[in-house]
Design a protein around this motif. Structure first.
Motif, mmCIF file in Angstrom:
data_model
loop_
_atom_site.group_PDB
_atom_site.id
_atom_site.type_symbol
_atom_site.label_atom_id
_atom_site.label_comp_id
_atom_site.label_asym_id
_atom_site.label_seq_id
_atom_site.Cartn_x
_atom_site.Cartn_y
_atom_site.Cartn_z
ATOM 1 N N ALA A 297 31.639 47.240 35.094
ATOM 2 C CA ALA A 297 33.019 47.390 35.710
ATOM 3 C C ALA A 297 32.532 47.199 37.105
ATOM 4 C CB ALA A 297 33.863 48.611 35.356
ATOM 5 N N LEU A 298 31.750 48.015 37.764
ATOM 6 C CA LEU A 298 31.292 47.980 39.113
ATOM 7 C C LEU A 298 30.809 46.532 39.725
ATOM 8 C CD1 LEU A 298 30.503 49.560 41.883
ATOM 9 C CD2 LEU A 298 28.202 49.815 41.053
ATOM 10 N N LEU A 299 29.875 45.953 38.780
ATOM 11 C CA LEU A 299 29.381 44.607 39.105
ATOM 12 C C LEU A 299 30.581 43.733 39.143
ATOM 13 C CD1 LEU A 299 26.035 44.239 37.001
ATOM 14 C CD2 LEU A 299 26.488 45.227 39.269
ATOM 15 N N ARG A 300 31.401 43.674 38.209
ATOM 16 C CA ARG A 300 32.635 42.690 38.123
ATOM 17 C C ARG A 300 33.502 42.772 39.161
ATOM 18 N NH1 ARG A 300 35.223 40.635 33.739
ATOM 19 N NH2 ARG A 300 33.858 41.512 32.426
ATOM 20 N N GLU A 301 33.951 44.092 39.674
ATOM 21 C CA GLU A 301 34.704 44.369 40.715
ATOM 22 C C GLU A 301 34.089 43.870 42.073
ATOM 23 O OE1 GLU A 301 37.578 45.758 41.048
ATOM 24 O OE2 GLU A 301 37.677 46.504 43.321
ATOM 25 N N THR A 302 32.732 44.121 42.131
ATOM 26 C CA THR A 302 31.996 43.676 43.324
ATOM 27 C C THR A 302 32.018 42.250 43.485
ATOM 28 O OG1 THR A 302 30.700 45.662 43.061
ATOM 29 C CG2 THR A 302 29.895 44.194 44.758
ATOM 30 N N TRP A 303 31.526 41.635 42.409
ATOM 31 C CA TRP A 303 31.589 40.310 42.346
ATOM 32 C C TRP A 303 32.964 39.347 42.710
ATOM 33 C CZ3 TRP A 303 27.163 37.274 43.231
ATOM 34 C CH2 TRP A 303 27.466 35.930 43.032
#
Ligand code: SAM
Ligand code: SF4
Ligand code: SF4
Length: 342
Positions: A297-303
């Motif tokens: 979720a963190l990677l998705r939101e950041t990207w």
């Protein structure tokens, strides 16, 4: 547009460069010109299990290309074990290594056996005395041995990277093409970049792609661009006799619009661009018990919020000099090229 994870410019998250160590056994003037460095604390370095777990999370979001780099990746003890762990992930279709080649002869066969598919060796000069002066290394013969060992080990499409610097190796373009031809490899000339670490960078030392092509055309005659796809400018070229080579115009004609790369430092900092001032601390999340779903979720939101186009933005800078002075690099070694991986 497909349901791939995309950033604000529609660029997918497809390629991950993993720096496995910030240490290096060379001191290239364009990367590590200083006398001393601030190293990442040993306990902060990700374990192989942590790296492999992160690769799994990234792969679930679309990453299918992984490149191991550094620092000098072959200084990391037992690297073939990490290769094997990553190669087990069926979603990673392309697993590669960038190395200065000094230790490659010793490890090439084990890396290949562990599942490494491709290797790129940095080779800026064919003259040992130049390497000694420019990279403070007397191990030129070991690099050449490493290249031969890599061919023997059976890596597909061996590449040789040469950073071209005016007054250092700009008279060796044709020699490097000939060397690559004989060794069944492809040379890629890289424009000198003003990345962190290149504290002695100046525009005068950059040999633009256009100039490299002019020099080579005088020697070889017509040079044909090979377009990879309709969207990106050609990075590869063909001589009349069929020999191919590449030029990465990362300083004078960057192509951030197609950039699907991000970088993971050896201590688990995720950087969205080679020029990014800071990154996301994934180690902290890993070590405080985040689940794979939380990490994803963190990677998705950041990207999804990524708007980086560092090299293109640098084009607008007037009186361009080094990106960081040494004090800024010492204050945060994550800004060093040898920490974030090339
Ligand atoms: N130590 C390994 C090596 O040299 O191949 C891997 C890490 S090195 C940082 C990765 C690549 O970045 C190398 O091919 C190197 O030549 C390139 N590089 C480093 N500093 C650069 C600069 N200022 N401009 C362009 N390329 C650079
Ligand atoms: Fe040279 Fe690579 Fe080491 Fe940088 S990390 S000093 S480019 S060998
Ligand atoms: Fe990608 Fe940043 Fe390099 Fe542009 S400068 S190509 S966005 S890593």
């Amino acid at each position: 547009m497909s349901d791939l994870l995309r950033d604000t410019f529609g660029r997918p998250l497809a390629s991950l460069r993993i720096s496995v160590t910030d240490r290096c056994n060379m001191r290239c003037r364009y990367c590590m010109p200083e006398d001393d460095y601030v190293w990442l604390p040993r306990e902060s370095i990700l374990t192989f299990e942590e790296i492999a777990r992160l690769v799994g999370v990234f792969a679930g979001l679309g990453v299918h290309k992984v490149r191991l780099t550094g620092g000098e990746p072959l200084l990391r003890h037992d690297l073939p074990t990490l290769v094997e762990m990553i190669a087990r992930n069926a979603r990673i279709g392309d697993l590669a290594l960038t190395t200065n080649g000094v230790l490659l002869a010793k490890h090439a066969a084990a890396l290949r056996a562990a599942g490494l598919q491709r290797a790129t060796v940095s080779l800026d000069t064919l003259r040992p005395e130049r390497m000694l002066a420019f990279a403070k290394s007397a191990r030129h013969a070991d690099v050449l041995e490493g290249i031969v060992a890599a061919q023997r080990a059976g890596f597909a499409r061996l590449k040789l990277n040469a950073v071209v610097i005016r007054g250092f190796n700009d008279d060796e373009l044709a020699d490097l093409i000939e060397f690559a031809r004989v060794h069944d490899a492809e040379v890629r000339f890289i424009e000198y970049m003003d990345v962190g670490g290149a504290t002695r960078w100046s525009m005068e030392q950059v040999v633009p792609q256009r100039e490299m092509l002019e020099v080579l055309a005088r020697r070889y005659g017509a040079i044909e661009p090979i377009a990879a796809d309709g969207r990106a400018p050609a990075e590869r070229f063909r001589l009349a006799d069929g020999t191919t080579f590449g030029i990465i115009a990362s300083t004078t004609a960057p192509f951030c619009r197609a950039c699907d790369r991000s970088r993971l430092t050896a201590d688990g900092t995720w950087l969205l661009c080679l020029y990014a001032r800071s990154g996301v601390d994934l180690r902290e999340r890993l070590r405080t018990g985040a689940t794979d779903a939380e990490l994803a979720a963190l990677l998705r939101e950041t990207w999804q919020h990524r708007a980086d186009r560092g090299a293109e933005e640098r084009l607008a800078v007037r009186d361009r000099g080094a990106l960081y002075a040494i004090a800024a690099l010492r204050a945060d070694p994550h800004r060093e090229m040898h920490t974030r991986g090339g």
